[in-house]
Design a protein around this motif. Structure first.
Motif, PDB file in Angstrom:
ATOM      1  N   SER A 240       0.818  -1.211   0.000  1.00 57.73           N
ATOM      2  CA  SER A 240       0.000   0.000   0.000  1.00 57.73           C
ATOM      3  C   SER A 240       0.859   1.272   0.000  1.00 57.73           C
ATOM      4  O   SER A 240       0.338   2.363  -0.026  1.00 57.73           O
ATOM      5  CB  SER A 240      -0.960  -0.008   1.193  1.00 57.73           C
ATOM      6  N   ARG A 241       2.195   1.126   0.083  1.00 55.83           N
ATOM      7  CA  ARG A 241       3.079   2.302  -0.011  1.00 55.83           C
ATOM      8  C   ARG A 241       3.982   2.141  -1.225  1.00 55.83           C
ATOM      9  O   ARG A 241       5.101   1.624  -1.121  1.00 55.83           O
ATOM     10  CB  ARG A 241       3.923   2.416   1.249  1.00 55.83           C
ATOM     11  N   PRO A 242       3.479   2.554  -2.388  1.00 56.95           N
ATOM     12  CA  PRO A 242       4.113   2.228  -3.668  1.00 56.95           C
ATOM     13  C   PRO A 242       5.609   2.531  -3.745  1.00 56.95           C
ATOM     14  O   PRO A 242       6.383   1.679  -4.169  1.00 56.95           O
ATOM     15  CB  PRO A 242       3.333   3.075  -4.665  1.00 56.95           C
ATOM     16  N   ARG A 243       6.019   3.748  -3.309  1.00 56.76           N
ATOM     17  CA  ARG A 243       7.423   4.095  -3.525  1.00 56.76           C
ATOM     18  C   ARG A 243       8.351   3.276  -2.633  1.00 56.76           C
ATOM     19  O   ARG A 243       9.386   2.780  -3.047  1.00 56.76           O
ATOM     20  CB  ARG A 243       7.645   5.598  -3.319  1.00 56.76           C
ATOM     21  N   LEU A 244       7.891   3.108  -1.377  1.00 54.45           N
ATOM     22  CA  LEU A 244       8.654   2.308  -0.430  1.00 54.45           C
ATOM     23  C   LEU A 244       8.762   0.864  -0.924  1.00 54.45           C
ATOM     24  O   LEU A 244       9.807   0.229  -0.880  1.00 54.45           O
ATOM     25  CB  LEU A 244       7.948   2.357   0.928  1.00 54.45           C
ATOM     26  N   PHE A 245       7.634   0.373  -1.441  1.00 51.03           N
ATOM     27  CA  PHE A 245       7.580  -0.999  -1.917  1.00 51.03           C
ATOM     28  C   PHE A 245       8.542  -1.202  -3.093  1.00 51.03           C
ATOM     29  O   PHE A 245       9.310  -2.158  -3.131  1.00 51.03           O
ATOM     30  CB  PHE A 245       6.150  -1.349  -2.339  1.00 51.03           C
ATOM     31  N   ASP A 246       8.502  -0.258  -4.028  1.00 48.90           N
ATOM     32  CA  ASP A 246       9.361  -0.341  -5.205  1.00 48.90           C
ATOM     33  C   ASP A 246      10.835  -0.382  -4.787  1.00 48.90           C
ATOM     34  O   ASP A 246      11.604  -1.222  -5.265  1.00 48.90           O
ATOM     35  CB  ASP A 246       9.096   0.866  -6.113  1.00 48.90           C
TER      36      ASP A 246
END
Lengths: 422, 461
Positions: A113-119
């Motif tokens: 749910s936290r796209p940038r962190l996940f990427d």
């Protein structure tokens, strides 16, 4: 009121169940366990008991509701037309609100749910994965330690460079016949960039402009299917904003579950949110699976050539029963000169992966897969074609463990491989 | 002596994997497929793996005075598997092996948990079939269908379950294991206990092994759909077909309400300007099938109907899909579906259809009737909403009238669903109090402590 507001929203569905038990004949989980709580009829009774206040939302109950592949086989065969998946999702949402998520799932979903962190996390993991996994052969790894994955499980490595970082955002061809936005999905982006590349090549070969929006991220389906609707809300909104703002004839998906998220879950989730409900429906109306889109164009079989190739097709649950994409992939596969299509006895039976189910219930998941492998063997096909990256991963896992020679590809990869270079 | 001690003993004897006690699980064994019945959770569910374990369950049940409710897939329509007095639900689903297929004696020996369709799939390579085909053929167990004596679509020509059960192994209420019958076609040794236990609804013994008769699969078949603008014409056509000495494998009827509903929901191309349609299938040796089909077409024309013959498998499938859609389509019209199975002699089919129509009007209920016209077994299906108590009162009154109508026409309360809880109170209407007393004496003799499926068929008080 949506299914993500709780069980009251599905009271009519619960009541429609006439308890005939026909779901027993098609439920893959019931066929393994032969216990009533595994089958739709049992779960509907449990949902009713919660609604009536006869059962508390216990951990035990959460476990029972976790035991569902959401493969929709029961929905397709239900004489009364009960939308069992809606009851399951509503129940899971209630249980997650009351009981919370298991630690492992909570960690993963918070990441998603936290796209940038996940990427960033996935890219870092891609560099370090050699520490945790050993390479078996190209494209296949096995865990070195029990890290939440079964040690025998074969998984694809994380791509060194994710798909969306490999390609430009906009791709134009001369005299385009259409423009599409491409929602890649996480598995294509991080595990199978070749599916993304194949999609791009096949679309371009058909004269289609492709936009691959940079800011897209996880569709949220894994989170919604686990009952954490609140976590997925922002994800749905940002995708509706992103794709709603793109001028495109269609939004293409290469995974039935992602397609389902956009087409069915977002409009439901955003139903009561002003400004979003209508836009969500507009975005949903544009969703097409890659095979649906190609079939509509129409598909041009003359672009392809196959040396005699015997293939079979496994129909992904959310693509077939979820989005109703059944005939299009078969039409495409069969129209390629040289391809000999050998049908599975039960092409639409779930392979057992079911997303995070295979993380939490791997033994059961593999048991269900075993039936599919037998079915594949019986066809005599060399190649298994399917329309879902998760099915592809699971089938590859089983074929490798059982030392079977068949390879698995996504439908669009088959096309890209047979594309005649001009 | 407590339930907890009994559960402890069950765990000791069967292993903990075969003893289910979680509240969430027990809820899932509190019902079967019957509408409008009380539900009750058992104290424990056991899943024995062999006859020895069944014996152990019976002995523990005796010791602790707990009732035993045998259960297969729980798809019956009479409340036959609801554990209304709590106690032990004994699931046969782990005893699901086909023990033998014997093509020279035309028999199969199976454990009770085998699914009927699985048996049919297993005997198909031998060119054989097991004819009883209840609507639940893909889900119901052999044990359950023998205990309930299921019927199905082919009753007219091929009979029902009891005509195919040749031998049984049972565990009695005292824990003794007995075997009756066997593979011989002829057997007059003693009373015909195989027949007694077939259809005994789990009240006299627990079935642990079944020997069934198989027959050669028919070589050819022809399928026809006929439409009639008057209900009486359809009824007369049924009688005339039999009058021509043609015994179709299937002779199904659907009334106007059913046809309209099917067409609205499934769009299979049925005409909606008919009062009734018949689905007829003749099977057997090719030459015979041909001449029988011709005779059927003649009878239909004579009775003012039109007929469509399936030219190939695809067309046949289409005709059948209309029949198969009957219950699903009706079930979707309203949330609660009450499916009855009152049965009359075949010659009274028209009277029964008209009686049901009249009952529906008088009680202001939607009733779709379809069913096995060829053997007089109709399925008046009442569509209601369980939340509407006033409507449900009318439903119950209408059901009683349907029973009365069937009995007044020389029929029976139940053609194939069984008595269970649902029809227990009506037994005297059909067999009188002395008749019911005989049932009680048999129950008393075999299960004096009322341990096996108590509260079903007859009460021992």
């Amino acid at each position: 009121m949506s299914i993500f507001d709780g069980l009251a929203a599905v009271e009519e569905e619960i009541l429609k169940c006439m308890k005939c038990g026909n779901c027993q004949a098609v439920c893959p989980l019931y066929q393994e366990s032969r216990r009533e709580p595994a089958v739709a009829r049992g779960k509907i009774r449990l949902a009713a008991a919660v609604l009536e206040g006869k059962l508390e939302p216990t951990d035990g109950l959460a476990e029972r509701f976790a035991l569902c592949l959401t493969c929709l086989a029961c929905v397709a065969s239900c004489p009364s037309g009960v939308k069992v998946d809606r009851i399951i999702l509503a129940a899971r949402t209630v249980l997650t609100q009351k009981k919370g998520l298991p630690f492992i799932k909570k960690t993963i979903f918070t990441g998603l749910s936290r796209p940038r962190l996940f990427d960033l996390g996935v890219k870092t993991a891609a560099r370090l994965q050699g520490l945790l996994f050993k390479n078996i052969e190209p494209g296949k790894m096995q865990p070195r330690f029990p890290i939440g994955l079964e040690l025998r499980r074969i998984v694809p490595p994380l791509a060194p460079v994710p798909f969306r970082d490999q390609v430009a955002e906009k791709h134009t061809v001369e005299r385009p016949v259409a423009t599409v936005a491409f929602f890649t999905g996480c598995m294509t982006n991080y595990l199978y960039p070749e599916i993304g590349q194949a999609t791009l090549r096949v679309l371009k070969a058909h004269g289609v402009d492709v936009i691959i929006p940079r800011l897209q991220h996880c569709c949220g389906a894994p989170i919604l299917y686990n009952g954490a609707a609140d976590m997925a809300l922002e994800m749905a909104r940002s995708h509706v904003d992103l794709f709603g703002g793109i001028q495109a004839d269609a939004i293409i998906t290469v995974c039935g579950t992602c397609g389902e998220a956009f087409k069915h879950l977002y409009p439901e989730l955003l139903e009561d949110i002003p400004r979003y409900s209508e836009r969500a429906r507009e975005v949903a109306a544009k969703i097409l699976d890659i095979t649906q889109f190609l079939h509509k164009l129409p598909f041009n079989p003359k672009l392809f050539r196959a040396p005699e190739l015997a293939v079979t097709y496994h129909q992904p649950c959310h693509l077939g029963r979820g989005l109703g994409v059944v005939q299009e992939p078969l039409f495409i596969i069969r129209s390629i000169p040289g391809v000999n299509y050998l049908p599975l006895k039960e092409p639409a039976r779930c392979c057992g992966n079911a997303g995070s189910f295979s993380l939490t219930h791997y033994d059961m998941s593999y048991q269900i897969l075993t039936r599919k492998l037998k079915d594949i063997e019986d066809t005599g096909a060399q190649l298994v074609v399917t329309g879902c990256p998760a099915c592809r991963m699971h089938l590859t896992d089983g074929l490798t463990q059982e030392q079977m020679p068949q390879k698995v590809v996504h439908t669009v990869e088959l096309l890209a491989r047979l594309l005649e270079e001009k | 002596m407590s339930v907890a001690q009994a559960i402890e003993a069950l765990r000791r004897e069967l292993g903990k994997n075969n003893v289910i006690t979680a509240t969430e699980d027990l809820f899932c064994y509190s019902y079967d497929a019957t509408a409008d019945l009380p539900e009750q959770t058992p104290d424990v569910v056991v899943t024995p793996e062999n006859v020895d374990q069944v014996v152990k369950v019976v002995k523990i049940a005796r010791q602790f005075r707990l009732p035993i409710y045998p259960r297969g897939s729980g798809t019956n329509l009479s409340g036959g598997t609801v554990p209304i007095k709590g106690g032990i639900v004994l699931s046969t689903l782990k005893m699901n092996r086909i023990l033998e297929i014997d093509p020279s004696n035309l028999t199969a020996t199976v454990q009770p948990g085998v699914i009927i369709q699985d048996l049919n799939n297993a005997v198909a390579p031998y060119g054989l079939i097991y004819p009883p085909d209840p609507g639940t053929v893909a889900t119901a167990t052999m044990g359950g269908s023998v205990a309930e004596c299921s019927g199905g679509l082919r009753g007219l020509k091929y009979g029902v379950t009891r005509h195919y059960v040749m031998g049984l192994e049972l565990v009695l209420a005292d824990g003794e294991v007995i075997r009756y019958g066997g593979k011989t076609v002829k057997n007059v040794t003693g009373y015909d206990l195989v027949r007694l236990f077939t259809g005994s609804e789990g009240t006299l013994g627990i079935i642990t092994e079944i020997i069934v008769r198989l027959i050669p699969a028919p070589q050819a078949r022809e399928t026809m759909l006929a439409g009639f603008s008057r209900l009486a014409d359809a009824g007369n056509a049924v009688a005339d077909i039999i009058g021509q000495k043609v015994i179709p494998a299937t002779l199904e009827i659907m009334d106007r309400v059913t046809v309209e509903t099917v067409e609205n929901f499934a769009h299979v191309g049925l005409p909606t300007d008919v009062e009734a349609i018949l689905l007829i299938e003749v099977d057997g040796i090719p030459e015979v099938v041909k001449s029988e089909a011709a005779a059927v077409r003649q009878v239909i024309a004579k009775n003012g109907g039109w007929v469509k013959t399936a030219e190939n498998d695809e067309e046949r499938e289409k005709l059948w899909s209309a029949r198969r859609a009957a219950l699903p389509a009706l079930a979707r019209r309203k949330p609660t579906t009450i499916l009855e199975d009152a049965t009359v002699p075949r010659s009274k089919i028209t009277d029964m259809l008209l009686a049901v129509e009249d009952i529906g009007k008088r009680y202001n209920l939607v009733i779709g009737t379809f069913g096995h016209a060829g053997d007089g077994n109709l399925h008046p299906t009442i569509l209601a909403d369980a939340r509407d108590e006033e409507e449900m009162e009318r439903v119950r009154a209408a059901v009683e009238e349907i029973f009365r109508a069937a009995l007044s026409l020389g029929g029976t309360l139940s053609g194939e669903h069984g008595i269970g809880i649902a029809k227990k109170q009506f037994l005297p209407w059909e067999m009188g109090n002395p008749g019911v007393q005989v049932l009680k004496k048999i129950k008393q003799a075999l299960d004096p402590d009322n341990l096996l499926n108590p509260g079903k068929m007859v009460d021992l008080t």
